[in-house]
Write a protein that holds these residues in place. Structure first.
Motif, PDB file in Angstrom:
ATOM      1  N   HIS A  69      46.662  43.708  41.370  1.00  0.00           N
ATOM      2  CA  HIS A  69      45.108  43.876  41.244  1.00  0.00           C
ATOM      3  C   HIS A  69      44.956  44.930  42.049  1.00  0.00           C
ATOM      4  O   HIS A  69      44.785  44.791  43.353  1.00  0.00           O
ATOM      5  CB  HIS A  69      44.333  42.455  41.514  1.00  0.00           C
ATOM      6  CG  HIS A  69      42.840  42.899  41.438  1.00  0.00           C
ATOM      7  ND1 HIS A  69      42.012  42.263  40.459  1.00  0.00           N
ATOM      8  CD2 HIS A  69      42.018  43.440  42.206  1.00  0.00           C
ATOM      9  CE1 HIS A  69      41.074  42.369  40.768  1.00  0.00           C
ATOM     10  NE2 HIS A  69      40.870  43.508  41.608  1.00  0.00           N
ATOM     11  N   GLU A 117      37.882  47.214  38.097  1.00  0.00           N
ATOM     12  CA  GLU A 117      39.162  46.623  38.749  1.00  0.00           C
ATOM     13  C   GLU A 117      40.189  46.951  37.588  1.00  0.00           C
ATOM     14  O   GLU A 117      39.979  46.838  36.398  1.00  0.00           O
ATOM     15  CB  GLU A 117      38.700  44.836  38.741  1.00  0.00           C
ATOM     16  CG  GLU A 117      37.865  44.765  39.678  1.00  0.00           C
ATOM     17  CD  GLU A 117      37.798  42.916  39.820  1.00  0.00           C
ATOM     18  OE1 GLU A 117      37.340  42.768  40.796  1.00  0.00           O
ATOM     19  OE2 GLU A 117      38.192  42.510  38.679  1.00  0.00           O
ATOM     20  N   GLU A 126      37.887  44.971  34.420  1.00  0.00           N
ATOM     21  CA  GLU A 126      36.228  44.872  34.291  1.00  0.00           C
ATOM     22  C   GLU A 126      35.857  45.581  35.490  1.00  0.00           C
ATOM     23  O   GLU A 126      36.375  46.211  36.231  1.00  0.00           O
ATOM     24  CB  GLU A 126      35.944  43.257  34.476  1.00  0.00           C
ATOM     25  CG  GLU A 126      36.260  42.766  35.746  1.00  0.00           C
ATOM     26  CD  GLU A 126      35.779  41.554  36.281  1.00  0.00           C
ATOM     27  OE1 GLU A 126      34.637  40.854  35.698  1.00  0.00           O
ATOM     28  OE2 GLU A 126      36.047  41.023  37.342  1.00  0.00           O
ATOM     29  N   ASN A 133      32.730  45.325  38.001  1.00  0.00           N
ATOM     30  CA  ASN A 133      31.719  44.406  38.882  1.00  0.00           C
ATOM     31  C   ASN A 133      30.469  45.513  39.348  1.00  0.00           C
ATOM     32  O   ASN A 133      30.803  46.401  40.172  1.00  0.00           O
ATOM     33  CB  ASN A 133      32.200  43.808  39.951  1.00  0.00           C
ATOM     34  CG  ASN A 133      33.420  42.728  39.736  1.00  0.00           C
ATOM     35  OD1 ASN A 133      33.341  42.262  38.700  1.00  0.00           O
ATOM     36  ND2 ASN A 133      34.494  42.671  40.530  1.00  0.00           N
TER      37      ASN A 133
HETATM   38 MG    MG Z   1      37.608  40.479  38.743  1.00  0.00          MG
END
Ligand code: MG
Ligand code: ADP
Ligand code: ADP
Length: 499
Positions: free
Chosen positions: A210, A277, A290, A292
């Motif tokens: 990530h 992300e 996504e 944020n």
């Molecule tokens: Mg997330």
């Protein structure tokens, strides 16, 4: 251009305090809100004014948007900072704030709305040539169709809630046989947790990292990226250790991901601070996950390596000021690591372990920043996220930042509750972490509670051995002349072995 003079922080804990500190430096008055459980919290004491919202549960306190707006009017507040969690990604709240003539420190309600839905977000960015995880761009309505799509993508697949967040609302499906059952569970979970049962399918990337990109955009349409944060050390799909820069991102990949992130921000006319992300596979292909639309928990590591105060930037953008720097002015300097200190028991599946902070002594010294919202003797309330602090370190190199974090963890004294500190020390010293070769499965792959137990009992064993030697030496003290000169050397050698 409106100048913000009085800011209400619609949040609690470490993030409320962190926001107020930047406001204070900018000469802006601060207003805290609190629930009955947080009456004595540092964020309440720090603010110029504070107002009680109601009983402890969030829906009777921190989520009461209308009440917060009314307080703003009563107290002559001109801006609201929502922090993260709570009302920060609530488009209707942002809209009401705006309608009340108060500045919302964040993007437009429309941008929050689009990015708040993972499906709407995918749709919005589709024109911008952003790589996306293979999957469906629409909510599942027809199971047979979804199954055929899943077969096309190939198992394992992930069923995700469009409105999901905080690592919730995701189900892995290993084979077609379990598709329906998992899907039903995903829908009912999504309905109860987010009030929206829309789910979709994504290919499950089996060895993913990530990695996310921080962006900043002003209201004049300038958007820059402030490089990446590596957030692959997670439990329950939620981050525990983050760092910047990432050990695997090359300058070329950084530029490609940065530009993709700016594209995502452009797709929703973004202004303010935001995070895009991505999931990155073993071959370093990256895919949009996504966005944020708020300040992120782990924003400090970016502040450390760029020298920018993201909260100040958010405030200036909200006032309508243009960014004072362009992409080419930004540089990465040094390395920063953040470990999240959760009131959780890593030996018991990371379950929350709330209670009283009987001892609470922060680490200090070069390159250490602790963002927290508690003091010794306080209770950790059960009503909210169990994060008690973030330990952030900064150093010239990655290894030095890791060593510094381990040193700081050793200095951190917390008793009364279990925390994630011991786990974080284990992770930071693990070969997979130090080599940079890890993914989001780190916990499943390498961690078992016994590694913490073993460490403890090995430590205890050494402690007993050291005490025995000390006792033996003490009893010989009278007989041996030079004990005084030798013992400091010996005791520090034992101390080092105990670490
Ligand atoms: Mg997330
Ligand atoms: P970040 O995304 O900033 O790295 P987290 O995933 O831990 O950090 O989420 C930040 C905070 O927001 C946490 O307190 C988390 O519980 C909360 N949160 C995130 N998404 C949601 C959501 N959809 N509903 C409720 N709380 C959420
Ligand atoms: P949330 O809104 O809950 O933060 P994300 O889409 O950001 O949801 O995903 C949270 C985490 O779940 C990611 O950081 C990653 O560890 C994992 N994840 C999400 N999508 C995938 C995927 N397609 N394959 C593998 N892991 C994934």
């Amino acid at each position: 251009m409106p100048k913000i003079k009085k800011l209400l922080v619609a949040n609690r804990g470490e993030i409320a305090l962190r926001i107020m500190r930047s406001a204070q430096e900018m000469g802006i008055k601060t207003v805290a809100v609190y629930s009955e459980a947080d009456r004595l919290s540092p964020h309440v004491k720090y603010a110029d004014e504070a107002i009680c919202l109601g009983p402890p549960p969030s829906n009777q306190s921190y989520l009461l948007g209308e009440k917060i707006i009314k307080f703003c009017k009563d107290l002559g507040v001109d801006a609201i900072h929502p922090g993260y969690g709570f009302l920060s990604e609530n488009a209707s709240f942002a809209r009401k704030v705006k309608e009340a003539g108060i500045i919302f420190i964040g993007p437009s309600p429309e941008a929050i709305e689009v990015m708040g839905s993972k499906l709407a977000a995918k749709q919005a960015v589709s024109k911008y040539d952003i790589p996306m995880v293979p999957g469906m761009e629409k909510a599942i309505t027809d199971i047979a169709f979804a199954k055929s799509k899943a077969a096309e993508i190939g198992y394992p697949i992930l069923i995700k809630a469009s409105a999901g967040g905080g690592g919730k609302g995701m189900r892995i499906v290993e084979s077609e046989g379990e598709f329906e059952e998992q899907m039903q569970r995903a829908v009912s979970e999504a309905e109860s947790a987010f009030g929206d049962g829309a789910v979709f399918i994504e290919k499950f990337i089996t060895s993913p990292r990530h990695i996310e990109i921080q962006v900043l955009g002003d209201q004049q349409g300038n958007i820059v990226y402030l490089f990446e944060r590596e957030c692959s050390i997670q439990r329950r799909h939620q981050k525990v250790i983050e760092e910047a820069p990432s050990a695997v991102v090359t300058p070329e990949l950084r530029k490609a991901m940065g530009e993709a992130a700016v594209g995502v921000a452009k797709a929703c006319d973004y202004h303010g601070a935001g995070t895009v992300e991505f999931i990155v596979d073993e071959k370093l292909n990256f895919y949009f996950l996504e966005m944020n639309t708020r300040l992120q928990v782990e924003h400090p590591v970016t502040e450390m390596i760029t020298g920018k105060d993201l909260v100040k930037e958010q405030i200036k953008i909200a006032e309508g000021q243009s960014l004072t720097f362009a992409q080419e002015d930004l540089r990465i300097q040094g390395h920063s690591v953040e470990v999240r200190v959760y009131a959780e028991d890593p030996k018991n599946n990371f379950l929350p372990d709330i209670g009283k902070l009987s001892t609470y002594v922060r680490p200090q010294g070069p390159g250490i920043r602790v963002d927290d919202g508690f003091e010794e003797g306080m209770d950790i309330p059960i009503y909210y996220d169990p994060m008690i602090a973030k330990l952030i370190t900064y150093a010239e190199t990655r290894q030095e930042a890791i060593d510094r974090t381990v040193r700081a963890i050793d200095e951190y004294q917390i008793t009364g509750i279990q925390t994630t500190l011991g786990f974080c020390k284990f992770a930071l010293q693990h070969e997979a972490f130090t080599s940079g070769q890890f993914d989001t499965k780190f916990v499943e792959r390498y961690f078992e509670p016994a590694v913490l137990e073993e460490k403890l009992s090995a430590g205890e064993e050494e402690l007993f051995a050291a005490l025995a030697v000390e006792f033996f030496q003490k009893s010989k003290k009278e007989a041996v002349q030079n004990t005084m000169a030798q013992s400091p050397v010996k005791s520090s050698a034992w101390k080092n072995r105990l670490k």
